[in-house]
Design a protein around this motif. Structure first.
Motif, PDB file in Angstrom:
ATOM      1  N   ARG A 160      -0.910  -0.329  -7.420  1.00 20.78           N
ATOM      2  CA  ARG A 160      -1.920   0.711  -7.309  1.00 20.78           C
ATOM      3  C   ARG A 160      -2.407   1.166  -8.675  1.00 20.78           C
ATOM      4  O   ARG A 160      -3.597   1.404  -8.888  1.00 20.78           O
ATOM      5  CB  ARG A 160      -1.342   1.910  -6.544  1.00 20.78           C
ATOM      6  CG  ARG A 160      -2.424   2.941  -6.140  1.00 20.78           C
ATOM      7  CD  ARG A 160      -1.856   4.209  -5.547  1.00 20.78           C
ATOM      8  NE  ARG A 160      -1.109   4.972  -6.524  1.00 20.78           N
ATOM      9  CZ  ARG A 160       0.210   5.037  -6.572  1.00 20.78           C
ATOM     10  NH1 ARG A 160       0.942   4.365  -5.707  1.00 20.78           N
ATOM     11  NH2 ARG A 160       0.823   5.739  -7.489  1.00 20.78           N
ATOM     12  N   ASP A 162      -1.386  -4.679   2.973  1.00 20.58           N
ATOM     13  CA  ASP A 162      -2.721  -5.229   3.216  1.00 20.58           C
ATOM     14  C   ASP A 162      -2.712  -6.710   2.859  1.00 20.58           C
ATOM     15  O   ASP A 162      -2.209  -7.095   1.794  1.00 20.58           O
ATOM     16  CB  ASP A 162      -3.786  -4.513   2.372  1.00 20.58           C
ATOM     17  CG  ASP A 162      -3.959  -3.066   2.794  1.00 20.58           C
ATOM     18  OD1 ASP A 162      -3.811  -2.791   3.991  1.00 20.58           O
ATOM     19  OD2 ASP A 162      -4.231  -2.212   1.928  1.00 20.58           O
ATOM     20  N   ASN A 191       0.854  -1.180   0.000  1.00 24.99           N
ATOM     21  CA  ASN A 191       0.000   0.000   0.000  1.00 24.99           C
ATOM     22  C   ASN A 191       0.897   1.239   0.000  1.00 24.99           C
ATOM     23  O   ASN A 191       1.192   1.813   1.037  1.00 24.99           O
ATOM     24  CB  ASN A 191      -0.916  -0.012   1.225  1.00 24.99           C
ATOM     25  CG  ASN A 191      -1.926   1.119   1.206  1.00 24.99           C
ATOM     26  OD1 ASN A 191      -2.042   1.840   0.214  1.00 24.99           O
ATOM     27  ND2 ASN A 191      -2.643   1.289   2.297  1.00 24.99           N
TER      28      ASN A 191
END
Length: 401
Positions: A361, A186, A170
């Motif tokens: 991401r 995560d 993350n």
């Protein structure tokens, strides 16, 4: 062996652990969702044809991921293979049992040592195994010789000891202050890697030389330093084995001899007045220009500062390359450890995590309805209608009566 779960549960496919953008429902009618029809059909031909019937029971009982993982270890097998796997498990630990190739991974997983399990763990495992046995019986998964409970008990004990989190990095889009903050992760799943046990026995030491990340189900260990010939490879850190380190003076640098083939070195202070040192070894005798290396050190410090600035600006790849070049130059001139080199290496590791985290991401943020878009620009909620090349003209006609 893997199952989905954690904070990313419901966002990744429970079969492939890939991110889901257009989920496909379970063909049996359960609430489970899959990445695509291929993943759904593969699961339906294997473990899911049993697990879908008891999913509501597992959820209502609050069964945690380790227990779900133990269940998956068993449901991946055909019921008629339970006896063969148990016989292979009970074989002498010093000998590798001869089993069918398709069962080898399962046997390797079940044979992971659990002899040091405490009495409390064994009691918990027996209760969980009994609960799973009752549910599997309801699902129609039964062993012809009633050895299913023994296999479930072993599976729970193995899962309790060897389960590893499968993590997503993350990493924030803004890299301001990233060097002073820890990288958050995560959990998107949990898995057991049977081959890792033997590797840990021979590759555990004071400090690991690798970073750990995941490519869907695969555990990847990436070295962040060049490993010299005949030096130990440390993949895992064991704090209990770390000796009491003797702190060296912060301004002490151990310079290598200027001869690349010579193993001699010269411990000096950073503010030393020495300019040239002659190697005392008869087979070398080369003069090393310490003054020139001190000037090079100042240049490396400036390069390190510029690399940190590039990382703060979000130029992760450029910063990573700068850090790597600085580390290579440090290693060419000095012998570890040295505080400046350690700082550069920590920044290099952070850049590696940022590079991987940005990819994960971008896969999510840059995907809209299956189309990769540029996330640096604001995307309108509704696309603008295409403008016609010819301007629209209206005419007013007055009709006389």
């Amino acid at each position: 062996v893997n199952v989905s779960g954690g904070r990313a549960g419901g966002k990744v496919c429970p079969h492939s652990l890939e991110k889901m953008f257009s989920p496909v429902p379970c063909k049996f009618g359960s609430e489970e969702l899959f990445e695509n029809e291929k993943a759904r059909d593969e699961a339906a031909l294997s473990y899911h044809k049993y697990e879908w019937k008891i999913m509501s029971n597992l959820v209502s009982a609050g069964l945690q991921e380790k227990a779900r993982l133990a269940l998956r270890m068993v449901t991946l097998l055909n019921p008629e293979d339970v006896s063969s796997v148990l016989e292979a498990i009970e074989a002498c630990q010093d000998k590798t049992p001869v089993v069918d190739e398709r069962l080898q991974m399962a046997v390797d997983t079940f044979r992971l040592p659990v002899d040091d399990a405490s009495d409390e763990d064994k009691n918990v495992a027996s209760l969980v195994a009994y609960f799973l046995l009752k549910n599997l019986t309801l699902a129609g998964y039964t062993s012809p010789d009633n050895k299913l409970y023994s296999l479930l008990l072993r599976a729970v004990l193995v899962a309790m000891k060897y389960t590893r989190d499968i993590k997503l990095l993350n990493v924030p889009q803004s890299k301001v202050g990233i060097l002073n903050n820890e990288i958050e992760t995560d959990s998107c799943g949990f898995g057991i890697y049977p081959g890792l046990h033997n590797i840990q026995k021979f590759a555990t030491g004071e400090a690991s030389h690798v970073i750990e990340w995941f490519s869907t189900k695969k555990l990847v260990l990436t070295s962040f330093r060049k490993i010299e010939k005949d030096s130990p490879v440390v993949l895992f850190t064991n704090p209990t084995k770390a000796p009491n380190e003797v702190k060296k003076p912060s301004d002490l640098i151990t310079f290598r001899c200027g001869n690349d083939l010579c193993t001699n070195y010269f411990p000096l202070k950073e503010n030393t007045k020495e300019k040239v040192i002659t190697c005392p070894l008869d087979e070398c005798g080369l003069k090393t220009n310490i003054w020139d290396r001190l000037r090079q050190i100042q240049k490396l410090k400036k390069d390190f500062a510029s690399g940190k600035e590039e990382l703060e600006r979000g130029e992760v790849t450029l910063a990573k390359d700068i850090f790597r070049d600085v580390i290579d130059e440090w290693d060419r001139m000095i012998i570890r450890p040295y505080r400046e080199l350690i700082s550069v290496e920590e920044a290099f590791v952070k850049a590696l995590f940022c590079e991987r985290g940005d990819r994960e991401r971008m896969l999510v943020e840059g995907n809209q309805m299956g189309k990769i878009v540029n996330v640096k620009k604001d995307q309108p909620a509704q696309p603008k209608p295409e403008e016609s090349e010819e301007p629209l003209m209206s005419k007013f006609v007055e009709i006389k009566k």
